[in-house]
Design an enzyme around this catalytic site. Structure first.
Site, PDB file in Angstrom:
ATOM      1  N   ARG A   1     -10.926 -10.414  -1.155  1.00  0.00           N
ATOM      2  CA  ARG A   1     -11.768 -11.260  -2.001  1.00  0.00           C
ATOM      3  C   ARG A   1     -11.244 -12.692  -2.057  1.00  0.00           C
ATOM      4  O   ARG A   1     -11.997 -13.628  -2.282  1.00  0.00           O
ATOM      5  CB  ARG A   1     -11.913 -10.624  -3.389  1.00  0.00           C
ATOM      6  CG  ARG A   1     -10.629 -10.464  -4.137  1.00  0.00           C
ATOM      7  CD  ARG A   1     -10.756  -9.475  -5.298  1.00  0.00           C
ATOM      8  NE  ARG A   1     -10.780  -8.082  -4.841  1.00  0.00           N
ATOM      9  CZ  ARG A   1     -10.873  -7.026  -5.639  1.00  0.00           C
ATOM     10  NH1 ARG A   1     -10.989  -7.196  -6.945  1.00  0.00           N
ATOM     11  NH2 ARG A   1     -10.877  -5.802  -5.148  1.00  0.00           N
TER      12      ARG A   1
ATOM     13  N   LYS B   1       0.842  -1.205   0.000  1.00  0.00           N
ATOM     14  CA  LYS B   1       0.000   0.000   0.000  1.00  0.00           C
ATOM     15  C   LYS B   1       0.872   1.247   0.000  1.00  0.00           C
ATOM     16  O   LYS B   1       1.847   1.327   0.722  1.00  0.00           O
ATOM     17  CB  LYS B   1      -0.876   0.035   1.263  1.00  0.00           C
ATOM     18  CG  LYS B   1      -2.086  -0.810   1.165  1.00  0.00           C
ATOM     19  CD  LYS B   1      -3.045  -0.525   2.327  1.00  0.00           C
ATOM     20  CE  LYS B   1      -4.185  -1.513   2.290  1.00  0.00           C
ATOM     21  NZ  LYS B   1      -4.998  -1.424   1.079  1.00  0.00           N
TER      22      LYS B   1
ATOM     23  N   ASP C   1      -9.133  -4.002   9.231  1.00  0.00           N
ATOM     24  CA  ASP C   1      -9.529  -4.727   8.020  1.00  0.00           C
ATOM     25  C   ASP C   1     -10.152  -6.089   8.347  1.00  0.00           C
ATOM     26  O   ASP C   1     -10.450  -6.875   7.467  1.00  0.00           O
ATOM     27  CB  ASP C   1      -8.299  -4.883   7.101  1.00  0.00           C
ATOM     28  CG  ASP C   1      -8.674  -4.973   5.629  1.00  0.00           C
ATOM     29  OD1 ASP C   1      -9.787  -4.550   5.265  1.00  0.00           O
ATOM     30  OD2 ASP C   1      -7.839  -5.476   4.846  1.00  0.00           O
TER      31      ASP C   1
ATOM     32  N   GLU D   1      -6.652  -8.739  -1.408  1.00  0.00           N
ATOM     33  CA  GLU D   1      -6.570 -10.000  -0.666  1.00  0.00           C
ATOM     34  C   GLU D   1      -7.897 -10.401  -0.045  1.00  0.00           C
ATOM     35  O   GLU D   1      -8.151 -11.576   0.186  1.00  0.00           O
ATOM     36  CB  GLU D   1      -5.493  -9.894   0.418  1.00  0.00           C
ATOM     37  CG  GLU D   1      -5.927  -9.251   1.742  1.00  0.00           C
ATOM     38  CD  GLU D   1      -6.380  -7.800   1.634  1.00  0.00           C
ATOM     39  OE1 GLU D   1      -6.004  -7.135   0.653  1.00  0.00           O
ATOM     40  OE2 GLU D   1      -7.111  -7.337   2.532  1.00  0.00           O
TER      41      GLU D   1
HETATM   42  N1  BES Z   1      -8.738  -3.434   2.841  1.00  0.00           N
HETATM   43  C1  BES Z   1      -8.621  -2.817   1.565  1.00  0.00           C
HETATM   44  C2  BES Z   1      -9.794  -1.914   1.240  1.00  0.00           C
HETATM   45  C3  BES Z   1      -9.966  -0.718   2.121  1.00  0.00           C
HETATM   46  C4  BES Z   1      -9.331   0.471   1.813  1.00  0.00           C
HETATM   47  C5  BES Z   1     -10.791  -0.778   3.196  1.00  0.00           C
HETATM   48  C6  BES Z   1      -9.527   1.565   2.605  1.00  0.00           C
HETATM   49  C7  BES Z   1     -10.977   0.320   3.999  1.00  0.00           C
HETATM   50  C8  BES Z   1     -10.354   1.503   3.704  1.00  0.00           C
HETATM   51  C9  BES Z   1      -8.540  -3.879   0.474  1.00  0.00           C
HETATM   52  O1  BES Z   1      -7.887  -5.033   0.841  1.00  0.00           O
HETATM   53  C10 BES Z   1      -7.795  -3.288  -0.661  1.00  0.00           C
HETATM   54  O2  BES Z   1      -6.651  -3.020  -0.494  1.00  0.00           O
HETATM   55  N2  BES Z   1      -8.459  -3.098  -1.784  1.00  0.00           N
HETATM   56  C11 BES Z   1      -7.857  -2.535  -2.934  1.00  0.00           C
HETATM   57  C12 BES Z   1      -8.278  -3.338  -4.145  1.00  0.00           C
HETATM   58  C13 BES Z   1      -7.500  -3.015  -5.370  1.00  0.00           C
HETATM   59  C14 BES Z   1      -6.052  -3.463  -5.210  1.00  0.00           C
HETATM   60  C15 BES Z   1      -8.142  -3.730  -6.547  1.00  0.00           C
HETATM   61  C16 BES Z   1      -8.332  -1.079  -3.034  1.00  0.00           C
HETATM   62  O3  BES Z   1      -9.488  -0.812  -2.705  1.00  0.00           O
HETATM   63  O4  BES Z   1      -7.523  -0.247  -3.405  1.00  0.00           O
HETATM   64 ZN    ZN Z   2      -7.926  -5.521   2.835  1.00  0.00          ZN
HETATM   65 MN    MN Z   3      -5.814  -4.925   0.570  1.00  0.00          MN
END
Ligand code: BES
Ligand code: ZN
Ligand code: MN
Length: 494
Positions: free
Chosen positions: A346, A271, A283, A344
């Site tokens: 999903r 991230k 999360d 991750e």
């Molecule tokens: N846990 C995150 C989503 C999230 C982001 C939840 C901010 C709460 C606040 C998830 O695992 C994630 O990283 N999703 C990515 C998906 C992308 C890589 C397709 C996202 O939303 O950027």
């Molecule tokens: Zn996540």
């Molecule tokens: Mn993630």
């Protein structure tokens, strides 16, 4: 440790007889005084609510007034907002704001009520607001004194007395459950890995709920390739927790599946910027909500058989972490090309959903996940996104969310975006090409694993966490979705 809830009761006594540290008096915005205000104001020598720029009666505003010579330590006015917008949720929010304001310093509180219809919902909403507002996450400060508030009295008309006990009990059970989810979300990630949640489950669920924990060896045996792949970068191994609530002669059987990533670094697809990682201890909010639901089912005497799956892993970047372009096999046999290790949630949910629908008796599946930043961007911090493959189940869940006052908004599973998940080498890819409709694409990914069973997916990435105090939600973990799920199960079991 679940926080202590104040005792709640109702009285039909006049406010003049109440010996409390604070008397809460709700007032509308605008010129019309709410019933109940008059007597308290008169006692303070006022003929109307003192309104200025600081206090207009806007929803959740509070104003403390000294009450010399009265049995109340003070009178606290709380804004209800506009009279023509009054609803159960307005009451919950106003009560929550007052409780949050008073809880640190007042031991005994009483409040007058403005009724909504149906009148019993008044008691329930105010009680929920008070109990949820009087919450603070104190687990990491064991030396700190708990919140002062211990006793809350609702001043009700005599017509409500008989029904009140049940409403107070419902409110208490729902708020206690939500507070469990809040605690879990707010607990630092070093103190709450996958196995820590699994270990805590037994102590949190109601008596009679069966808890089964699958360790790594069992996950391998059971071919849970999604949970294993996400968990392999962490020194703390993944877990799956299966929860089972069986009432006598159930009227239906449903499954709940929760995303339980105890910390999400993004994995090798790290991230960026790193500040956005801070809330990723939460999360596991989906799994926390599902676990919290199981704390309340027996108390609520829910007539539905409920199976829960907590999909627990820590998404880290250790030497054995999965790589972008790895291909993994989910429990149901689908192969997935992992193009982004930050998608991750999903992957772990795919195993959980596959397991849920293996049981032919399960009539409906609801999953809860902090799944996509896209859902939070589309709907903001206030609402969860809802996706569904079944209109009737969708309507049930939306009705429950409305009753609970937890905003949810239906988003589409656009069929034509399904092509996005095509992979060059596996059955599907985990992110899809292009960056449009990220929450929908994630929903379409999950749909691959429900085998056509009626299913609702709640993406709580917006509201699972708050940086600011807001009405009955003190900042940080909110425990969102718990009360919606409980209302849904209560309604289904009736
Ligand atoms: N846990 C995150 C989503 C999230 C982001 C939840 C901010 C709460 C606040 C998830 O695992 C994630 O990283 N999703 C990515 C998906 C992308 C890589 C397709 C996202 O939303 O950027
Ligand atoms: Zn996540
Ligand atoms: Mn993630």
């Amino acid at each position: 440790m679940p926080s202590r809830l104040p005792a709640l009761h109702v009285t039909t006594d006049g406010v003049g007889d109440l010996d409390v540290d604070a008397l809460v008096v709700p007032v509308f915005r605008g010129a019309i005084e709410a019933p109940g205000a008059e007597q308290a104001l008169q006692a303070l020598g006022l003929d109307e609510v003192p309104r200025d720029a600081r206090f207009r009666g806007r929803l959740g505003e509070v104003l403390d007034l000294a009450a010399p010579g009265q049995p109340w330590g003070r009178v606290t006015l709380v804004g209800l907002g506009r009279m023509d917008e009054l609803s159960g949720e307005q009451l919950r929010r106003a009560a929550g704001s007052a409780a949050r304001h008073l809880a640190p310093t007042c031991r005994a509180i009483a409040t007058t009520l403005v009724l909504v219809q149906p009148a019993v919902e008044t008691v329930r909403a105010v009680a929920e607001g008070v109990l949820l507002g009087a919450y603070r996450f104190d687990d990491c400060r064991p030396g700190r004194d708990p919140l002062e508030v211990a006793d809350v009295t609702l001043v009700v008309p005599s017509s409500l007395v008989d029904a009140a006990d049940r409403q107070l009990q419902l409110a208490r059970t729902h708020a206690a459950a939500q507070n469990i989810a809040r605690d879990l979300v707010s607990t630092p990630p070093n103190l709450l890995g996958p196995d820590d949640i699994a270990q805590r489950a037994d102590g949190l669920v109601s008596a009679g709920v069966e808890v089964e924990v699958w360790d790594e060896a069992r996950l391998i045996e059971e071919r849970c390739g999604g949970i294993l792949a996400v968990g392999r970068g962490s020194a703390r191994p993944p877990r799956l927790v299966k929860l089972h609530y069986r009432p006598d002669s159930p009227v239906a059987k449903v499954a709940l599946v929760g995303k339980g990533i105890t910390f999400d670094t993004g994995g090798i697809s790290l991230k960026r910027p790193s500040e956005i990682m801070e809330s990723m201890k939460g999360d596991m909010g989906g799994a926390g909500a599902v676990l919290a639901v199981f704390s309340a089912l027996a108390d609520l005497d829910v007539k539905v058989e409920v199976v829960g799956y907590l999909c627990l892993a820590e998404n880290m970047i250790g030497a054995d972490a999965q790589r972008p372009s790895d291909v993994i096999t989910i429990r149901n046999g689908t192969t997935v090309e992992v193009m982004n290790t930050d998608a991750e949630g999903r992957l772990v949910m795919a195993d959980g959903l596959s397991l849920a629908v293996e049981d032919d008796d399960v009539e409906a599946v609801v999953d809860v996940a902090t799944l996509t930043g896209a859902a939070a961007r589309a709907l903001g911090k206030r609402a969860s996104a809802v996706f569904a493959n079944d209109d009737d189940l969708l309507r049930q869940v939306l009705t429950a969310s409305e009753a609970a006052g937890e905003a949810m908004w239906h988003l589409p599973l656009w069929e034509e975006l399904r092509d996005n998940l095509e992979s060059e080498v596996a059955d599907i890819d985990n992110i899809g090409r292009g960056d449009e409709a990220g929450a929908t694409i994630a929903g379409l990914f999950l749909r691959e694993f429900v085998d056509g069973r009626p299913w609702v997916h709640l993406d709580i990435a917006g509201p699972f966490w708050q940086d600011e105090d807001r009405y009955h939600n003190p900042r940080h973990g909110t425990g969102v979705a718990v009360r919606t799920l409980l209302r849904w199960l209560e309604m289904t079991g009736r």
